[in-house]
Scaffold this active site. Structure first.
Site, PDB file in Angstrom:
ATOM      1  N   ASP A  57     -61.658 -47.630 -23.250  1.00 38.14           N
ATOM      2  CA  ASP A  57     -62.401 -46.494 -23.806  1.00 38.14           C
ATOM      3  C   ASP A  57     -63.534 -45.993 -22.923  1.00 38.14           C
ATOM      4  O   ASP A  57     -64.425 -45.310 -23.382  1.00 38.14           O
ATOM      5  CB  ASP A  57     -62.946 -46.860 -25.195  1.00 38.14           C
ATOM      6  CG  ASP A  57     -63.933 -47.999 -25.137  1.00 38.14           C
ATOM      7  OD1 ASP A  57     -64.044 -48.632 -24.071  1.00 38.14           O
ATOM      8  OD2 ASP A  57     -64.596 -48.259 -26.160  1.00 38.14           O
ATOM      9  N   GLU A  58     -63.535 -46.323 -21.651  1.00 38.11           N
ATOM     10  CA  GLU A  58     -64.550 -45.747 -20.779  1.00 38.11           C
ATOM     11  C   GLU A  58     -64.034 -45.633 -19.352  1.00 38.11           C
ATOM     12  O   GLU A  58     -63.115 -46.370 -18.957  1.00 38.11           O
ATOM     13  CB  GLU A  58     -65.853 -46.569 -20.806  1.00 38.11           C
ATOM     14  CG  GLU A  58     -65.682 -47.982 -20.320  1.00 38.11           C
ATOM     15  CD  GLU A  58     -67.021 -48.704 -20.167  1.00 38.11           C
ATOM     16  OE1 GLU A  58     -67.898 -48.187 -19.447  1.00 38.11           O
ATOM     17  OE2 GLU A  58     -67.169 -49.784 -20.771  1.00 38.11           O
ATOM     18  N   ASP A  78     -67.787 -42.302 -22.220  1.00 36.58           N
ATOM     19  CA  ASP A  78     -67.724 -43.456 -23.113  1.00 36.58           C
ATOM     20  C   ASP A  78     -67.266 -42.955 -24.483  1.00 36.58           C
ATOM     21  O   ASP A  78     -67.931 -42.124 -25.101  1.00 36.58           O
ATOM     22  CB  ASP A  78     -69.136 -44.074 -23.194  1.00 36.58           C
ATOM     23  CG  ASP A  78     -69.092 -45.464 -23.788  1.00 36.58           C
ATOM     24  OD1 ASP A  78     -67.988 -45.941 -24.111  1.00 36.58           O
ATOM     25  OD2 ASP A  78     -70.170 -46.067 -23.931  1.00 36.58           O
TER      26      ASP A  78
END
Lengths: 412, 378
Positions: free
Chosen positions: A108-109, A12
């Site tokens: 973003d993860e 993350d």
């Protein structure tokens, strides 16, 4: 693959957009930075903010004016999506150096299955290597959760931010997860949490201590799933392909003032339907469900959807169904945001449409083109020419965060 | 009111009348059955306001006494209970007697029920029918006309008029049409004693389905009486009234193509069976699609492909194939419904294009015409 044997990472990125801005402009480092759509407008909200800003009590979705009051020194940056896209691609490229089983979840993860790459003890070292490479090469912080399944890995990555590495084993579930509020559980939203609270379930432990049957009585299938997760059970594989299985295409719009006029609201629905139709066309998908969302002036969210037997992709159809759903849903209160989504998408090739006496003449007009395409394909091969529906058109407005997943397609 | 009746005759009459009784009615008295004892016999009436059915049990039939009438009169009894009671009575002799207002005794052998009835004067009267517009057809013909059309009515209430079958009489011919806008079924019948005036009405599909269950498959005449609000079918001891649907039925004649590009003549039963097999892999409503491909002059291929399950191909010999080669997809269900309606061996299929309606009919006559719109695949 047995549950126990797996080693999964959930990675993350820490306050991703703000961190990218700080990496891009080092003068912002160590300062409270917020990324906001349009700081001047009343409706502007914080998209994300740096850890320095968080220390002042600024958080994502906070209105800009409120954030300014909490932190007068807050520096505002407007989002530069292209920058985030490039950073995201670089980050996933690093992950793919270590394993083929990388599943991007959003910009973003993502999950990485490293079972066949390391044995248990070395997993932490590998996580440290990945984390320090992303920091050194991209100047971006991230947190990594290490666990035997997706749910636990996701919960673990959220435990220590920024720059955390957390291991969560199944045997830790009772003492680490059970004391937490049930709302902290991945998969439990506001509505589910409310329903659980009605049944006096406040912590993850409360949920875990029920029987699976009781959980199913309260929340149906979703309840069973959550119950299993509360016990640290989650057999979902890390699927690199899932990024291609787009499930819906939707657009929403925050209105510049709380709207109560029916014609104006219907006009917004029309515009949104047009955007959704052109994004569908660009991707060559059709859907079988239409979903309409309303956010009222008091932030109450309501939504309604309907499934159809025939594929939905024409603007006129999306518009017709979305308007109908909207009018059924709307309680006449002032509206802050409206959204239109086409769901249950199918790949071209799996799609059929039963023609009707009312529609076939329109469709039959395409017949000569279709015949020509087929003839050319027969002569020169399938890829020589395709029907217009699959050809990418330029200039269609698309929702950035949802479309970034296409980047993974292009890399192939 | 007091009479004795043979239980099996009462049950037979009740069975027909019960087809009109609905538990969902909003009119309370319609949950009941009206029983009238008159000099000539017993009348039973049931209704859901759309359909009304009256049956008659004569006092005497072929020299056999069926009813022993002691006192005339009438009563309304709860349909569901009365029907169940009669079904389970211990002997074939049933005595029904109304006493003290609406209390009704039902006796058979040593069993005795006391039911609370309702005033028969509260029960709606039968629709008034002027009988000048009427014609007759044998029961078996009425049944086959129903079977060949009613399956194609729409099940969606979005266009209510399409939930019925359009009956049109003109120039001594009865034309029956049903369509759900995806397919169309049409049956024309020459009438021997057509009414003088033209007639055009839409009969609810549900009414025709119930009528089909009541009519017996024989050549007994059915008299059909027409008005602008109601249609009445008289068959033996049964009167079957149906309300008509309001609204204009669309003109469907323009939908039927007059020329074709590909003509296929095939054994209807063999094609039906092949499609039935192919649709095994396409059971889901959304994917209930089969593909039809002409292969040269004397075969067609039926195939189906479900990405998650698998695929199937089958060749069916054709007696004749003329015109352009063709690959077309359509609903397996619509095709099987249409082939079932035509019933014969030699079925002629006329295609005008992969996105245009195609016609199915018997090689031997034009009485039945089925029209199906294909499925578009991407």
């Amino acid at each position: 693959m047995s549950e126990r044997g797996r080693i999964l990472f959930h990675l993350d990125m820490n306050s991703f957009f703000a961190s990218v801005e700080q990496a891009h402009d080092p003068s912002l480092k160590g300062k409270p930075v917020a990324v906001a759509g349009n700081p001047k407008e009343r409706k502007g909200i914080i998209i994300t903010c740096s850890y320095e800003a968080r220390a002042y009590g600024v958080y994502t979705t906070m209105p800009v004016w409120e954030a300014k009051r909490k932190c007068p020194s807050l520096l505002f940056v407007t989002p530069t999506f292209e920058r985030y896209r490039i950073a995201s691609q670089a980050m996933f490229a690093i992950l793919r150096e270590y394993s083929d089983l990388v599943e991007p979840v959003s910009i973003d993860e993502g999950y990485v299955d490293v079972t066949s790459v390391v044995n248990g003890a070395d997993a932490i070292d590998l996580a440290k290597t990945i984390q320090s490479r992303i920091l050194r090469e991209l100047d971006l912080p991230c947190s990594i959760g290490i666990a035997p399944n997706k749910f636990l890995a996701k919960m673990a990555s959220g435990m220590k931010k920024p720059m955390g590495i957390t291991v969560l084993r199944k045997r830790d579930v009772a003492h680490v997860l059970w004391p937490l509020d049930v709302e902290k559980m991945h998969g439990v939203g506001e509505k589910t949490a409310n329903k659980l609270r009605e049944h006096s379930i406040h912590t993850i432990g409360d949920l875990g201590r029920m029987t699976e049957k009781q959980a199913s009585e309260v929340l149906g299938q979703h309840g069973e799933k959550l119950w299993r997760r509360a016990h640290g059970i989650d057999s979902r594989p890390v699927d690199p392909e899932s990024v291609y299985e787009r499930k819906s295409v939707g657009n929403s719009k925050t209105l510049s003032f709380d709207e109560t006029s029916k014609p104006a609201l219907l006009q917004h629905i029309e515009q949104l339907s047009g955007k959704v139709a052109s994004r569908l066309k660009e991707k060559g998908y059709v859907g079988y469900g239409v979903h309409v969302q309303i956010r009222y002036h008091d932030w109450q969210n309501r939504s309604k959807s309907r499934t159809f037997k025939e594929p939905i992709y024409r603007q006129s159809d999306i518009e017709k169904h979305a308007k109908k759903l909207f009018l059924e849903l709307w309680n006449l209160e002032p509206v802050r945001l409206v959204g239109v989504t086409v769901q249950q998408l199918k790949e071209p090739g799996e799609i059929t449409e039963q023609l009707t006496f009312d529609s076939y003449q329109q469709v039959a007009k395409e017949e000569p083109v279709r015949n020509l395409v087929e003839e050319l394909q027969k002569k020169y091969g399938k890829s020589s020419i395709q029907k217009g529906i699959r050809i990418r058109s330029k200039g269609s407005s698309s929702s950035f965060s949802k479309d970034f997943l296409n980047d993974h397609n292009k890399e192939e | 009111m007091k009479f004795e009746v043979m239980r099996d005759r009462l049950l037979e009459a009740l069975n027909d009348v019960m087809k009109a009784v609905s538990s969902k009615t909003t009119v309370a008295i319609l949950t009941g059955i009206k029983i009238e004892a008159k000099k000539e016999g017993i009348y039973l009436t049931g209704s859901d306001a759309d359909i009304t059915i009256q049956t008659f049990i004569p006092v005497e039939e072929d020299g056999e006494q069926i009813v022993q009438l002691t006192q005339t009169g009438s009563i309304v009894l709860q349909a569901r209970f009365f029907n169940e009671i009669v079904r389970k009575l211990p002997t074939n002799d049933v005595l029904i007697e109304v006493k003290n207002g609406y209390q009704t005794d039902v006796r058979s052998g040593k069993s005795e029920f006391h039911l609370i009835g309702q005033d028969a004067n509260d029960y709606p009267l039968l629709p008034q029918m002027e009988e000048d517009q009427s014609f007759t057809m044998p029961a078996e013909l009425v049944k086959s006309i129903i079977r060949e059309t009613v399956f194609a009515v729409s099940t969606s209430e979005s266009r209510p008029v399409l939930t019925g079958v359009n009956w049109q009489i003109r120039d001594g011919e009865l034309m029956c049409v049903a369509t759900d806008s995806h397919r169309l079924a049409r049956r024309s019948t020459k009438l021997e004693n057509a009414p003088a005036d033209e007639y055009n009405a839409v009969i609810p599909g549900k009414s025709l389905n119930e009528l089909n269950k009541i009519l017996e498959d024989n050549s007994e005449p059915v008299e059909i009486v027409l008005t602008s609000q109601q249609i009445l079918f008289k068959a033996g001891n049964v009167l079957f009234y149906s309300r008509l649907l309001e609204g204009n039925y669309p003109d469907t004649s323009r939908l039927i193509p007059s020329e074709h590009k590909t003509l296929v003549v095939v054994n209807g039963r063999a094609l039906h069976q092949a499609i039935d097999r192919a649709s095994l892999l396409a059971r889901e409503e959304r994917n209930n699609v089969v593909r039809f491909t002409t292969q040269g002059q004397n075969a067609v291929e039926i195939s189906s492909n479900s990405p998650e399950i698998g695929k199937v191909e089958e060749q069916v010999l054709a007696e004749q194939i003329e015109g352009e080669e063709l690959v077309i997809s359509f609903s397996a269900k619509y095709m099987m419904d249409a082939l079932k309606a035509i019933e014969g061996h030699d079925v002629q299929i006329q295609f005008t294009g992969v996105m245009r309606p195609f016609i199915l009919k018997s090689v031997h006559d034009d009485a039945i015409l089925q029209l199906i719109l294909p499925v578009r695949t991407y």
